[in-house]
Design an enzyme around this catalytic site. Structure first.
Site, PDB file in Angstrom:
ATOM      1  N   ASP A  23       0.829  -1.213   0.000  1.00 33.01           N
ATOM      2  CA  ASP A  23       0.000   0.000   0.000  1.00 33.01           C
ATOM      3  C   ASP A  23       0.864   1.266   0.000  1.00 33.01           C
ATOM      4  OD1 ASP A  23      -2.305   1.451   0.021  1.00 33.01           O
ATOM      5  OD2 ASP A  23      -2.789   1.085   2.124  1.00 33.01           O
ATOM      6  N   ASN A  71     -10.673  -2.633  -6.646  1.00 33.23           N
ATOM      7  CA  ASN A  71      -9.820  -1.655  -7.342  1.00 33.23           C
ATOM      8  C   ASN A  71     -10.379  -1.205  -8.692  1.00 33.23           C
ATOM      9  OD1 ASN A  71      -6.647  -2.963  -6.076  1.00 33.23           O
ATOM     10  ND2 ASN A  71      -7.901  -1.286  -5.310  1.00 33.23           N
TER      11      ASN A  71
HETATM   12  C1  FPP Z   1      -1.993   0.267  -3.263  1.00 37.46           C
HETATM   13  O1  FPP Z   1      -1.474   1.587  -3.266  1.00 37.46           O
HETATM   14  C2  FPP Z   1      -1.430  -0.478  -4.383  1.00 37.46           C
HETATM   15  C3  FPP Z   1      -2.156  -1.074  -5.371  1.00 37.46           C
HETATM   16  C4  FPP Z   1      -3.617  -1.028  -5.425  1.00 37.46           C
HETATM   17  C5  FPP Z   1      -1.494  -1.765  -6.482  1.00 37.46           C
HETATM   18  C6  FPP Z   1      -0.304  -2.597  -6.117  1.00 37.46           C
HETATM   19  C7  FPP Z   1       0.476  -2.832  -7.343  1.00 37.46           C
HETATM   20  C8  FPP Z   1       1.839  -2.793  -7.452  1.00 37.46           C
HETATM   21  C9  FPP Z   1       2.750  -2.614  -6.316  1.00 37.46           C
HETATM   22  C10 FPP Z   1       2.524  -2.908  -8.740  1.00 37.46           C
HETATM   23  C11 FPP Z   1       2.049  -3.943  -9.657  1.00 37.46           C
HETATM   24  C12 FPP Z   1       2.162  -5.319  -9.147  1.00 37.46           C
HETATM   25  C13 FPP Z   1       2.701  -6.327  -9.847  1.00 37.46           C
HETATM   26  C14 FPP Z   1       2.558  -7.739  -9.385  1.00 37.46           C
HETATM   27  C15 FPP Z   1       3.429  -6.061 -11.094  1.00 37.46           C
HETATM   28  P1  FPP Z   1      -2.463   2.794  -3.479  1.00 37.46           P
HETATM   29  O2  FPP Z   1      -2.541   3.071  -4.927  1.00 37.46           O
HETATM   30  O3  FPP Z   1      -3.781   2.483  -2.841  1.00 37.46           O
HETATM   31  O4  FPP Z   1      -1.732   3.944  -2.728  1.00 37.46           O
HETATM   32  P2  FPP Z   1      -2.416   5.116  -1.897  1.00 37.46           P
HETATM   33  O5  FPP Z   1      -3.204   4.457  -0.787  1.00 37.46           O
HETATM   34  O6  FPP Z   1      -1.245   5.887  -1.406  1.00 37.46           O
HETATM   35  O7  FPP Z   1      -3.272   5.884  -2.841  1.00 37.46           O
END
Ligand code: FPP
Length: 243
Positions: A23, A71
């Site tokens: 996250d 998501n």
């Molecule tokens: C949460 O951060 C993250 C995600 C919803 C996506 C996770 C994906 C990756 C780390 C990269 C892709 C993965 C692979 C396997 C290639 P957020 O976007 O919710 O962050 P925030 O809470 O700060 O907005």
């Protein structure tokens, strides 16, 4: 002089399965004046490093929450970007994890994904299935409630069609209908960015998992943080409901 604490990890008491809620990509990007997508891209790079390190030290399974069933509510550009990143990751898995001997599996509702991703998942899973190193599970279009609902539907169907006696509906029958069939429950769940919740991740499987949180955003997560998480985990006493 730069001093860094060395965490002495007991190699005989490693968590067998680590699960990660990656996250804080968006916040990491915003603090740098970058688009959210840059955070996801940096997060994907960190993931490669962490998987390699887990494999190197001898962790058997790592499960990462890459895209939840919720998501899809994000802006279309962000969803498209994440899907592109996942497709690249799966396509390049052989190259990026070359010599790493990693088995890649995808957990989640595949029929909700594009045809291209579904086909690539099959290719990557087949390509890596005989590897003998760490098993990396990518939770993609994954939701814990959806997984359990699906297992229940499956059970009802099997009882209706006579494949299963209703008296045989037990925990094992449920486990074998989850995406994580044959995968041991996570011992340690890591969540970054300061949030302390599960967000529909591995709801059934986390019954006795240890949780570890850090305020760092995922793109800032380093091998040293992984070691600290394992070190802290090893200091805990797991009783599994006993004394
Ligand atoms: C949460 O951060 C993250 C995600 C919803 C996506 C996770 C994906 C990756 C780390 C990269 C892709 C993965 C692979 C396997 C290639 P957020 O976007 O919710 O962050 P925030 O809470 O700060 O907005």
């Amino acid at each position: 002089m730069f001093w860094r604490k060395q965490y002495q990890i007991d190699m005989f008491r490693l968590p067998r399965h680590i699960a990660v809620i990656m996250d804080g990509n968006g916040r990491w990007a915003r603090r740098r004046g970058l688009p959210r997508t840059a955070g996801h891209s940096a997060g994907a790079d960190v993931l490669k490093t962490i998987v390699k390190e887990c494999n190197r030290i001898g962790i058997s399974y790592i499960t990462v929450y890459a895209f939840s069933t919720e998501n899809w509510k994000r802006p279309k550009e962000e969803v498209d970007y994440l899907m592109g990143l996942l497709l690249d990751y799966l396509r390049n898995a052989e190259k990026n994890l070359a010599g790493e001997n990693v088995v890649i599996r995808v957990l989640g509702a595949r029929d909700g994904l594009s045809q291209e991703i579904q086909e690539q998942i099959i290719k990557t899973e087949n390509f890596t299935k005989d590897n003998t190193g760490i098993v990396m599970n990518i939770a993609l279009n994954y939701g814990g409630r959806e997984e359990i609902t699906n297992a229940v539907k499956n059970l009802i169907n099997d009882v209706k069609t006579g494949k299963l006696e209703s008296a045989d509906v037990n925990e094992e029958a449920i486990c074998s209908r989850l995406y994580t069939e044959n995968i041991p429950d996570p011992d340690l769940i890591i969540r970054t960015s300061g949030e302390q919740r599960l967000s529909n991740f591995l709801l059934w499987q986390c019954a006795y998992s240890e949780f570890w949180f850090t305020n760092k955003n995922w793109p800032s997560f380093r091998i040293q943080d992984l070691k600290k998480a394992i070190y802290d985990y090893q200091k805990r006493t797991r009783r599994f409901g006993g004394v």
